[in-house]
Scaffold this motif. Structure first.
Motif, short mmCIF file in Angstrom:
data_model
loop_
_atom_site.label_atom_id
_atom_site.label_comp_id
_atom_site.label_asym_id
_atom_site.label_seq_id
_atom_site.Cartn_x
_atom_site.Cartn_y
_atom_site.Cartn_z
N ALA B 75 -43.72 2.13 -3.74
CA ALA B 75 -43.02 0.87 -3.50
C ALA B 75 -44.03 -0.22 -3.12
O ALA B 75 -43.91 -1.37 -3.56
CB ALA B 75 -41.98 1.04 -2.39
N HIS B 78 -45.72 -1.42 -6.28
CA HIS B 78 -44.88 -2.33 -7.04
C HIS B 78 -44.76 -3.69 -6.33
O HIS B 78 -44.75 -4.74 -6.98
CB HIS B 78 -43.48 -1.73 -7.27
N GLY B 79 -44.68 -3.64 -4.99
CA GLY B 79 -44.62 -4.87 -4.22
C GLY B 79 -45.90 -5.69 -4.41
O GLY B 79 -45.85 -6.92 -4.55
N LEU B 82 -45.86 -7.40 -7.70
CA LEU B 82 -44.98 -8.58 -7.62
C LEU B 82 -45.67 -9.75 -6.93
O LEU B 82 -45.61 -10.89 -7.39
CB LEU B 82 -43.71 -8.22 -6.84
N CYS B 83 -46.33 -9.44 -5.80
CA CYS B 83 -47.03 -10.50 -5.05
C CYS B 83 -48.10 -11.14 -5.93
O CYS B 83 -48.22 -12.38 -5.98
CB CYS B 83 -47.70 -9.93 -3.80
N ILE B 86 -46.49 -13.35 -8.54
CA ILE B 86 -45.95 -14.62 -8.02
C ILE B 86 -47.10 -15.55 -7.62
O ILE B 86 -47.03 -16.76 -7.83
CB ILE B 86 -44.98 -14.34 -6.86
N MET B 89 -48.28 -17.11 -10.65
CA MET B 89 -47.36 -18.16 -11.11
C MET B 89 -47.66 -19.52 -10.48
O MET B 89 -47.43 -20.56 -11.08
CB MET B 89 -45.91 -17.77 -10.79
N LEU B 101 -46.38 -10.00 -16.31
CA LEU B 101 -45.79 -9.30 -15.16
C LEU B 101 -44.78 -8.25 -15.65
O LEU B 101 -44.81 -7.09 -15.20
CB LEU B 101 -45.11 -10.32 -14.24
N ALA B 102 -43.92 -8.64 -16.59
CA ALA B 102 -42.92 -7.70 -17.11
C ALA B 102 -43.60 -6.52 -17.79
O ALA B 102 -43.21 -5.36 -17.60
CB ALA B 102 -41.98 -8.41 -18.09
N ILE B 105 -45.16 -4.16 -15.18
CA ILE B 105 -44.12 -3.37 -14.49
C ILE B 105 -43.62 -2.25 -15.40
O ILE B 105 -43.51 -1.09 -14.99
CB ILE B 105 -42.96 -4.28 -14.04
#
Lengths: 508, 141
Positions: B75, B78-79, B82-83, B86, B89, B101-102, B105
């Protein structure tokens, strides 16, 4: 009292083409995401709330209602086909749905779930429409002290969500309230716990907190459990017999008392904030099994088991709106998300809503009834397709959901700061869920927090800080007594439901 | 393998509650004259509730078992992805970062089929772009 012309105008709005189109879209999306294991209507609603920004209030809220109602129907699909409920509400449906699907009748099982879900939902919507306006008139007679007592009552009903540990429930509520204090102090408007970040001066954005805790944290949990494996598709058995693909009128009619009992159970539990549809489904299932002449057939593919669970869990949706619309108290996470949609559009749910926005409320009621018919229609046409949806790989589903969460939150909060807040709360939500703390209690407490503090301040001003003066407000005293009774009753009921579920698990 | 968790979470909450009361609230809550409730009253009460609740869990834990540590590690990974996505971005924008990103993942989850990878990494970001910028007339992050 709301005038007849307002009621008729509201229903007229509900039937406008644009509104029906959004209800239809909501139901289709709801059924679709409900059919995907692990997503569910709450996550779909959380993601969808910011996208309703661009809409007028009625289509926006009707769309969310459509997602919620559609999600409950869709949630039964993976429960029946894979024994993996798309939503917790559908767990009781799986008890008989999965054995029926395994015996070669997957479409019969999913269609029975659809019919009983729509039946239960329509029943509770009629109750909602009938009782909410008179309740709102009563609620309007309340002053600040009564509202404070009502807020205390709202917190006391959270006891229904506590689960195994009262202490953990209290901690979850305290954390929700503590995070709600971030921003400005409601009396003096001085900055509080903003750590120099002025973006936080208006408080933590509800969209970031709700989507982080409900959607992203759940995605993180599911991703952590995949372990580099993409879940395999399922094999569906088809006997080739047309009778195994449909529900006959005789089969439906034989379940009429089961569905009525389920609808009544779901409506009563839904109207009491905090109990939830999962408990309603299991209670209705247990009642039906206990009343049956053939209890041994339950858990082995009895169609009445599906009818009992689905009619009850769907009846909760409409009834949940009774405390939301009349008192402004969300009874569930779904209701809390609907409240956030109201607030995005500048509306404050509560008794004044009937007076100030009567047309909107009755438009919403009309949309709810329409959503039931659309749910039935879309379900009839779409079930074959939703059956295929459960085979979609989680890799695509979750990566897409993450992108939509990012876009949704950035739209709601006008920038990536809100997305960063979402990530923080995703981490917190993941940890809280892993360590057994209720996210639902946290979210509801977070939502109610600011109103509680304002109510306390107003009541103190009115009573000059003398608590004994509360005795001069009989309604407030009655509500405080009810709070004590509610805590005692809900804790007892909670334990009784858990015992019932454990007994049921042992028997199946 | 799962592990009992209440003592750990209780201890963390106990420390968090005390830290809030003694250090964080006095530093980061501005006081004001007047009013019926001081700005720090509610946060202080809640901090004590959390600290006392945490202490109670340390002394009398429930049998709740939490996940194995490797799930937390996954987890966390994955976090972190994501960070990073973002953060990227903020520099390059959603349009360029979202497909990457997609894709990352999906690959980490274990997806290797090209058509699903294409759908997730190109199809979905394109759909979101059409929906947000062309239909809703809003800006992407």
């Amino acid at each position: 009292m709301v005038e007849l012309s307002t009621i008729l105008a509201g229903f007229g709005d509900a039937f406008s083409l644009i509104n029906l189109a959004y209800v239809l879209l909501g139901v289709v999306i709801g059924q679709f995401v409900g059919a995907v294991p692990g997503i569910g209507p709450v996550m779909a609603m959380a993601i969808a709330v910011p996208f309703t920004f661009a809409l007028d209030p009625l289509p926006a809220i009707a769309f969310l209602i459509g997602v919620n109602k559609g999600g409950l129907v869709g949630g039964a699909v993976p429960a029946v086909l894979m024994n993996t409920p798309g939503t917790p509400d559908a767990a009781a449906t799986a008890l008989d749905g999965y054995p029926l699907a395994k015996s070669g009748k997957p479409l019969k099982a999913t269609k029975m779930a659809l019919f009983s879900s729509v039946t239960g939902d329509t029943f509770s919507d009629i109750v909602l429409i009938t009782v909410s306006a008179p309740m709102a008139i009563l609620a309007l007679k309340m002053g600040p002290v009564e509202i404070l007592a009502l807020m205390i009552f709202a917190f006391s009903v959270l006891a229904g969500l506590v689960g195994n540990s009262l202490v953990k429930g209290i901690i979850a509520a305290a954390l929700g309230l503590l995070f709600a204090t971030i921003g400005s102090d409601p009396e003096n408007y001085t900055p509080r716990l903003i750590f120099g970040m002025w973006d936080l001066y208006d408080g933590l954005p509800l969209a970031s907190v709700a989507i982080g805790m409900l959607a992203i944290s759940e995605i993180l949990r599911r991703l952590s459990e995949t372990g580099g494996k993409v879940e395999a598709a399922i094999d569906l058995i088809d006997t080739g017999n047309p009778d195994d693909r449909r529900v006959t009128w005789d089969e439906y009619w034989s379940c009429r008392y089961v569905m009525l009992r389920g609808a009544v159970t779901g409506t009563i539990l839904g109207a009491l904030p905090g109990i939830g549809s999962t408990a309603a489904a299991f209670m209705s299932y247990a009642f039906t099994k206990a009343a049956s002449d053939d209890p041994q057939s339950f858990g082995k593919g009895n169609i009445k088991g599906i009818a009992a669970a689905e009619s009850a869990n769907s009846a909760v949706v409409g009834a949940n709106l009774i405390p939301l619309l009349t008192l402004g108290i969300p009874g569930s996470v779904g209701a809390a998300l609907i409240i956030s949609a109201f607030m995005i559009h500048g509306l404050q749910p509560g008794p004044l809503l009937f007076e100030n926005q009567g047309r909107l409320v009755y438009g919403l009621f009309g949309a709810m009834i329409m959503a039931n018919f659309i749910n039935l229609w879309v379900g009839q046409l779409g079930l074959r397709f939703w059956v295929k949806v459960v085979t979609a790989p989680i890799s695509v589903i979750f990566s897409s959901a993450i992108l939509m969460c990012i876009v949704g939150v950035s739209m709601a909060t006008s920038g990536l700061f809100g997305v960063a807040v979402m990530l923080v709360f995703a981490g917190l939500g993941y940890l809280m869920a892993s360590f057994g703390y209720s996210l639902v209690i946290f979210i509801i407490a977070f939502f109610l927090g600011p109103r509680l503090e304002i109510s306390v301040a107003q009541s103190l001003a009115l009573t000059n800080g003398d608590l004994s003066q509360i005795l001069r407000y009989p309604v407030a005293v009655a509500l405080l007594v009810m709070s004590v009774v509610a805590v005692a009753y809900l804790l007892w009921r909670n334990q009784a439901i858990q015992r019932l579920e454990q007994k049921d698990d042992a028997n199946v | 393998m799962t592990m009992p968790s209440d003592r750990l979470s209780g201890a963390v909450l106990f420390i968090f509650g005390l830290a809030m009361y003694f250090a964080i609230i006095p530093t980061f809550v501005e006081q004001a004259e007047g009013g019926n409730i001081a700005p720090n009253t509610l946060p202080n009460i809640l901090s004590w509730m959390i600290a006392i609740g945490g202490a109670f869990l340390v002394l009398k834990p429930t049998p709740h078992q939490t996940q194995d540590l490797r799930y937390f590690a996954r987890a966390l990974m994955h976090g972190a992805i994501l960070c990073a996505g973002i953060y990227a971005m903020t520099w390059f924008g959603f349009l360029y970062v979202a497909p990457v990103l997609a894709l990352v993942i999906m690959v980490v989850i274990g997806e290797r089929r090209m058509h699903w990878l294409a759908l997730g990494a190109i199809g979905m970001p394109a759909l979101i772009w059409i929906f947000i910028t062309q239909i809703l007339d809003r800006a992407l992050p």
